[in-house]
Structures are given as structure tokens and as C-alpha cells.
Design a protein around this motif. Structure first.
Motif, PDB file in Angstrom:
ATOM      1  N   CYS A 233       0.842  -1.191   0.000  1.00 12.28           N
ATOM      2  CA  CYS A 233       0.000   0.000   0.000  1.00 12.28           C
ATOM      3  C   CYS A 233       0.880   1.245   0.000  1.00 12.28           C
ATOM      4  CB  CYS A 233      -0.933   0.015   1.208  1.00 12.28           C
ATOM      5  SG  CYS A 233      -0.060   0.261   2.783  1.00 12.28           S
ATOM      6  N   VAL A 234       0.268   2.363  -0.283  1.00  8.58           N
ATOM      7  CA  VAL A 234       0.908   3.655  -0.098  1.00  8.58           C
ATOM      8  C   VAL A 234       0.502   4.143   1.290  1.00  8.58           C
ATOM      9  CG1 VAL A 234       1.038   6.061  -0.857  1.00  8.58           C
ATOM     10  CG2 VAL A 234       0.916   4.216  -2.549  1.00  8.58           C
ATOM     11  N   PRO A 235       1.444   4.335   2.206  1.00  7.03           N
ATOM     12  CA  PRO A 235       1.093   4.750   3.568  1.00  7.03           C
ATOM     13  C   PRO A 235       0.231   6.010   3.583  1.00  7.03           C
ATOM     14  CG  PRO A 235       3.395   4.116   3.457  1.00  7.03           C
ATOM     15  CD  PRO A 235       2.891   4.121   2.041  1.00  7.03           C
ATOM     16  N   ALA A 236      -0.712   6.054   4.507  1.00  6.32           N
ATOM     17  CA  ALA A 236      -1.672   7.159   4.580  1.00  6.32           C
ATOM     18  C   ALA A 236      -0.980   8.513   4.730  1.00  6.32           C
ATOM     19  CB  ALA A 236      -2.644   6.929   5.734  1.00  6.32           C
ATOM     20  N   GLY A 237       0.156   8.528   5.396  1.00 12.95           N
ATOM     21  CA  GLY A 237       0.862   9.783   5.613  1.00 12.95           C
ATOM     22  C   GLY A 237       1.386  10.425   4.337  1.00 12.95           C
ATOM     23  N   GLU A 238       1.457   9.648   3.250  1.00 10.80           N
ATOM     24  CA  GLU A 238       1.963  10.175   1.986  1.00 10.80           C
ATOM     25  C   GLU A 238       0.854  10.741   1.100  1.00 10.80           C
ATOM     26  OE1 GLU A 238       5.053  10.377   1.713  1.00 10.80           O
ATOM     27  OE2 GLU A 238       5.802   8.889   3.148  1.00 10.80           O
TER      28      GLU A 238
END
Length: 283
Positions: free
Chosen positions: A114-119
Motif C-alpha cells: 500500500c501507499v502509507p496514509a501519511g503520503e
């Protein structure tokens, strides 16, 4: 090959050399990250490391260089289109799993990368900026083509394709943000290097020896590696990580191969067209 030339010749030479320089910069930065911070699963994973600035900067530099070279036959028209995908590769990060980047903690809401939420805020900001600038760029290119009397059929087709890519990616990001974040980087990367493979194929057909052989190797090499990467990444998204199973950094090796082949293409272009005074406008 002569070392002298007109201002136009020198400009085209330096821009082509700059593309190779951007690739070298990227590879040096990758090596520095691996030595200082530990291994990464791919070149794209540099986004999550201290090398992010070099990674994104090199891609934007390559995009601007490709656009600056605009006008050299069908091959260059295709590379103009490829230039639109390079910023997408930089803005939309690759999905990762825990352990893909040394020292970077990843928690995905579902199994698989996944693409981390922070990004996500950075992705949203980048896509908004890219959509606006992309639209302005297409309109500016149209105005310049009319003013300079270079609005040929080929240029018009290139601008239509460019506009479709700008609108299409913006619409995808707006209407399907989850799928865009999950797949955007992979699609942009595949499109970029796929176009390079097509361009290399055209060059192999139209060029004389020894360049024909160089471009043939680049085209076949990129095509084969892309197919392999698609298989590996598709299985990875489906929950089967061949990298973990085999212990071989397949994605990293594949990306290194296509990046090096991309550099080889531009080294060959620099040498082959060293004395090219003014690339012809696509007719």
C-alpha cells in the motif's frame, strides 16, 4: 563526431547529455541510500528514503529535457508523450510492504502492499499542481505552434494525446482515488518505459549500423524486463511476493535494467545526432 557546432547543436547535445546525467544521479543516490540506510526493494522505493529529493528531481529533470527536445520525428513525438508520465512516477509513490525500505515503518489496512496514509496529502497536492500545469502546458504548446507556424498534423495529434493524458489522469485521481494511489505509479512507469521501448524499436528500424543494433538491444531488453516486472508486481499485489519467496530483489534488478537501458538509448542518441543542426518538426 565534431566538437564544434552551432548554438542549436550544442543545446541539443547538452540536453541529451543531461538526461544521461539525471540517470547517473539517480543511480548514485540509490547506491548512497543502500550504503547508509540499508537495502530498498526497488528504485521507486527511494521515494520513502532520504533520496526522495533526488528521485523526484531526476524524474522532473528528465521530463523537462524530453519536452525541450521536442520536434524530432515520430520518435520525439512519442517521447513528448512519455514526458507526461515521468512526473506521475515522481508524484505517485509505489505501494510498499513492511521491510521494503529499511527503517521505514509501514502499516497497510489490507493484506498486500500500500501507499502509507501519511503520503496521501503529498500525492493530492502534487496531482492538483500537475493537472493545472499540464493543462496550461498543452494550451501554451498549442499557442506556440500556431504562432511559430509549426502546427502540423503530427503536432496536433501529439497535443490531443497529451491533453487526453492530462485530463484522464486528473479524472482518475479525482473519481477513483483509491485505485489511482494503488496503481498510478505502476501504470505511469509501465507507460513511460513502454513508450521508450517503442521509440527504440522505431530507431532500430530507421537507423543504420551500428546504431540499429544498439536500439534493438534496448527495445528488446526493456520489453522483456517490463513483461517480467508486470508478472512479479501483479503477483505481489495479489498476495504472492516472489521477492520474499526467492530471496532475489527481482523488482530492483528489473528497474535497474530498464533504467540502464534508458541511459544507453540516450548515449546512443547523443552520439548519433551529435551534428544534427535542427530536428525536423513532425509532419
Amino acid at each position: 563526431m565534431r566538437l564544434i557546432g552551432t548554438s542549436t547543436q550544442r543545446t541539443y547535445r547538452y540536453v541529451r547529455i543531461a538526461i544521461v546525467g539525471a540517470v547517473v544521479l539517480l543511480l548514485v543516490s540509490l547506491a548512497a541510500v543502500v550504503v547508509s540506510d540499508g537495502p530498498v526493494s526497488s528504485i521507486s522505493a527511494m521515494y520513502y528514503t532520504p533520496a526522495r529529493g533526488v528521485f523526484t528531481g531526476a524524474l522532473f529533470a528528465i521530463a523537462l529535457a524530453l519536452i525541450a527536445l521536442s520536434g524530432h520525428s515520430v520518435e520525439q513525438a512519442l517521447l513528448d508523450v512519455a514526458a507526461l508520465f515521468a512526473p506521475l512516477i515522481a508524484i505517485v509513490p509505489t505501494p510498499i510492504l513492511a521491510g521494503d525500505v529499511a527503517g521505514y515503518a509501514v502499516t497497510c489496512p489490507t493484506p498486500g502492499p500500500c501507499v502509507p496514509a501519511g503520503e496521501l496529502p503529498a500525492v493530492q497536492n502534487g496531482m492538483l499542481s500537475l493537472a493545472v500545469v499540464g493543462a496550461l502546458g498543452v494550451m501554451t504548446a498549442l499557442v506556440l505552434a500556431r504562432v511559430q507556424a509549426t502546427l502540423s498534423t503530427g503536432v496536433a495529434v501529439t497535443l490531443v494525446v497529451a491533453a487526453a493524458i492530462v485530463v484522464g489522469t486528473a479524472a482518475w485521481a479525482l473519481l477513483g482515488p483509491a485505485s489511482f494511489v494503488a496503481l498510478g505509479h505502476l501504470v505511469a512507469t509501465g507507460a513511460f518505459f513502454g513508450i521508450v521501448a517503442v521509440v527504440s524499436t522505431i530507431a532500430a528500424i530507421t537507423s543504420a549500423a551500428p546504431w540499429r543494433g544498439v536500439y534493438r538491444v534496448v527495445a528488446i531488453g526493456i520489453a522483456v524486463v517490463l513483461v517480467g516486472l508486470v508478472v512479479v508486481l501483479a503477483l505481489r499485489l495479489g498476495g504472492m511476493d516472489l521477492v520474499a519467496v526467492t530471496g532475489i530483489p527481482l523488482v530492483l534488478l528489473g528497474e535497474l535494467a530498464v533504467v540502464v537501458l534508458f541511459a544507453v538509448y540516450w548515449v546512443a542518441q547523443t552520439a548519433q545526432f551529435w551534428d544534427d543542426a535542427n530536428p525536423a518538426i513532425l509532419r
